[in-house]
Scaffold this active site. Structure first.
Site, PDB file in Angstrom:
ATOM      1  N   SER A 111      -3.112 -13.485   4.993  1.00  9.40           N
ATOM      2  CA  SER A 111      -3.437 -13.358   6.472  1.00  9.40           C
ATOM      3  C   SER A 111      -3.505 -11.724   6.399  1.00  9.40           C
ATOM      4  O   SER A 111      -3.521 -11.029   5.223  1.00  9.40           O
ATOM      5  CB  SER A 111      -2.735 -13.880   7.365  1.00  9.40           C
ATOM      6  OG  SER A 111      -3.196 -13.636   8.795  1.00  9.40           O
ATOM      7  N   ASN A 112      -3.571 -11.036   7.303  1.00 11.66           N
ATOM      8  CA  ASN A 112      -3.873  -9.622   7.721  1.00 11.66           C
ATOM      9  C   ASN A 112      -3.072  -9.201   8.987  1.00 11.66           C
ATOM     10  O   ASN A 112      -2.467  -9.987   9.731  1.00 11.66           O
ATOM     11  CB  ASN A 112      -5.212  -9.358   7.672  1.00 11.66           C
ATOM     12  CG  ASN A 112      -5.883  -9.946   8.877  1.00 11.66           C
ATOM     13  OD1 ASN A 112      -5.835  -9.726  10.009  1.00 11.66           O
ATOM     14  ND2 ASN A 112      -6.700 -10.915   8.469  1.00 11.66           N
TER      15      ASN A 112
END
Ligand code: CTP
Ligand code: CA
Length: 227
Positions: free
Chosen positions: A33-34
């Protein structure tokens, strides 16, 4: 509409906003993810609802409360987000892509938890679909498409290229190397790049104020067309 005075500048308009990060699963317990938290997209959804729009917010996982008066569709992966948005492509008058969509996902999802073994593990990734680009390909007359561009160099130049490649009307570019712009903060410093070549360098402002500034531009774009 949500809280605050009733403002009819987007009355009856159908606005879709994407927000937050996506999660790309590796196995049942792990994902890529980020750092996006969804603040900018949620601010846009709240402000569009306050202005009288019908709002659908397609949001990745996060801790933000569902805004009042907004239909929230919770998704996990980029492919989930793509399906939720494209299902509404004919419905929407305005789409704003504030989500930080993962560009790649693991090539294979391992149905059982990956066990550790060798000292080196190589992950293979494959490209995800581009949500805004797909909306751009089927854009009908009158629709307004707005993108964001998170950049670390050559801000306006990359933003302009994205606007053209995705067939957008407006792009909101931010330099994510600045500590007061981008991920997980309440402020943003944006450059707006318009389809007609105009560029506006906005000062540092809250994400709520930036949402209002963006929706002012959207209302102006819609105003030039039939309601
Ligand atoms: N976007 C999207 N679907 C994707 C990737 C990006 O809809 N699969 C949208 C984002 O929500 C944003 C815009 O496209 O509004 C630009 O995203 P950004 O990550 O800055 O650009 P990319 O086109 O993905 O290019 P790159 O990451 O290589 O700079
Ligand atoms: Ca990207």
């Amino acid at each position: 509409a949500g809280g605050g005075a009733v403002d009819p500048t987007l009355a009856g308009r159908r606005v879709l906003v994407t927000a937050g990060a996506t999660r790309e699963a590796l196995d049942p317990v792990r994902f890529l993810s980020n750092r996006s938290t969804g603040k900018m997209g949620y601010a846009l959804a709240r402000e569009a609802a306050r202005r009288g729009a019908q709002v659908v917010l397609v949001a990745g996982p996060g801790n933000l409360p569902d805004p009042e008066g907004v239909e929230v569709v919770h998704v996990e992966s980029a492919r989930d987000m793509h399906a939720a948005v494209l299902a509404r492509a004919g419905w929407l008058d305005v789409a704003i892509g504030a989500a930080a969509v993962a560009d790649y996902r693991p090539a294979v999802f391992q149905p059982h938890k990956i066990k550790k073994g060798e000292d080196r593990l190589v992950l293979e990734l494959v490209r995800n679909p581009d949500i805004l680009a797909d909306l751009g390909r089927q854009k009908r007359p009158g629709q307004v498409l707005v993108g964001f561009a998170a950049e670390t160099a050559d801000l306006a130049e990359y933003a302009r290229r994205k606007l053209e490649e995705k067939n957008l009307d407006l792009i909101v570019a931010n330099d994510v190397t600045q500590p007061d712009a981008g991920f997980a903060v309440d402020t943003n410093r944006a450059v707006l790049v318009h389809r007609d070549g105009r560029q506006e360098d906005l000062p540092l402002m809250s994400k709520d104020a930036l949402a209002a500034a963006i929706l002012d531009r959207v209302a102006a774009l819609l105003g030039r067309r039939d309601p």
